[in-house]
Design a protein around this motif. Structure first.
Motif: not given
Length: 368
Positions: A98-102, A235-248
């Motif tokens: 589920k995690l982004i590469d970076t 590292i999983y807990y902030l996964n949605e934050l990663d997507h927010f930063i990248k996609e939103k």
């Protein structure tokens, strides 16, 4: 991928994780005690799991003094085996994809080297366009201690469909919700302060303040420091934050190492906006950005993953700060003096660390 509770009920899988624990456990006393009744203990683990009666035991809690004061928690071998079992056969296969590469911490093939490689790659791409390069560097305040159990559990329910697996993961997460943990931390701090007072050290007040500021666990928050599962869940807990930063927020160049993450951009004002939006987002997760969160001009330098990155003209310089050099030299001197068995291994590890930076003179003089 479908994984059920019954999939972990295997002697072979228990033996597999136990072998890994043996390889990575420094203090062998627990292992020796466990192996005195090895067959009985392994059978007991399988039986308790089969009966759906697993309850996490108490932690042993220690105060680490170098390079700074911090608390670590150690499980008994029984709990450690269950923890590794859940990590390897449940969390890794279900959560890591589920995690982004970076998102580079605690993952096979990732780590600080991957983070540095990404950063160099992104800087080289941004250099192709004229103008300064700005970096928003964010850090979460007392991250491990402030992860909200309910928020985390609700996230996990979406990605771990099996309810029995959910239950055992929740048992591990909630293992910090016991008063004895804070009581032991308080006792360790009190003992260390008394020891420092007896020694009459010159920076006593600074040390006492540092000890007093060590975090405690509030009920319903925090992951145990040192657990295998904690590394993955963190590292999983902030996964949605990663997507927010990248996609939103549409940030193309982004790297996260646990709770330390950076956004690279040419527009400083846009990064100010991103900082505001990220602060709002993490607040919803029960977290706060700490005071170290700020925007850096790469021409003036950026500290990240233990290195200092600085752009001189079009050339990227990677340095190691003097504090790190002193700490490494001090540690190696102590290890050499007590003839530590893993001295050469640690020295080789540091050698690799310094080779990633412009530190040839230091390595040569220190004979790394």
């Amino acid at each position: 991928m479908k994984i059920t509770y019954d999939d972990i009920l295997s002697i072979d899988k228990i033996m597999e994780v136990y072998k890994n624990i043996c390889l990575n456990t420094r203090h062998k006393t627990k292992l020796v005690k466990f192996e005195l009744s090895f067959s009985v203990n392994v059978t007991k683990i399988l039986l308790i799991l089969r009966m759906r009666k697993y309850k996490h035991g108490n932690y042993s809690i220690f105060l680490i003094k170098e390079p700074k004061y911090r608390i670590i928690m150690s499980e008994c071998i029984f709990d450690k085996i269950v923890n590794h079992l859940i990590s390897k056969y449940v969390l890794l296969p279900l959560l890591i994809p589920k995690l982004i590469d970076t998102n580079v911490a605690t993952r096979k093939g990732k780590g600080s080297k991957a983070g540095i490689d990404y950063l160099k790659k992104y800087i080289n791409k941004l250099k192709q366009k004229e103008g300064p390069i700005y970096i928003l560097k964010c850090d979460i305040s007392k991250y491990f201690y402030n992860i909200n159990h309910n928020i985390l559990i609700n996230k996990l329910k979406k990605d771990i469909p099996d309810k029995e697996l959910q239950k055992i993961v929740v048992e591990i997460i909630n293992s910090t919700d016991h008063s004895y943990i804070n009581n032991q931390i308080d006792n360790l701090i009190k003992k260390e302060i008394n020891y420092l007072k007896e020694k009459g050290i010159s920076d006593l007040e600074i040390k006492i303040k540092e000890l007093s500021n060590l975090p405690r666990y509030n009920k319903g928050t925090g992951l145990p420091i040192g657990n295998e599962t904690s590394q993955i869940l963190a590292i999983y807990y902030l996964n949605e934050l990663d997507h927010f930063i990248k996609e939103k927020l549409k940030i193309k160049y982004y790297i996260r190492y646990m709770d330390d993450f950076i956004l690279l951009h040419h527009d400083k004002n846009y990064l100010k906006y991103c900082k505001e939006q990220i602060a709002i987002y993490v607040h919803k997760l029960g977290l706060e950005l700490n005071k170290k969160t700020q925007i850096y001009d790469l021409d003036k330098g950026l500290n990240f993953l233990g290195y200092k990155f600085k752009l001189k003209g079009k050339k990227l310089i990677i340095l190691i700060n003097n504090q790190t050099k002193k700490r490494v030299k001090r540690k190696l001197r102590k290890m050499k003096k007590r003839k530590a068995k893993n001295y050469n291994q640690v020295k080789a590890s540091y050698n690799g660390y310094f080779k990633m930076a412009n530190a040839k003179n230091f390595v040569h003089k220190a004979q790394f």
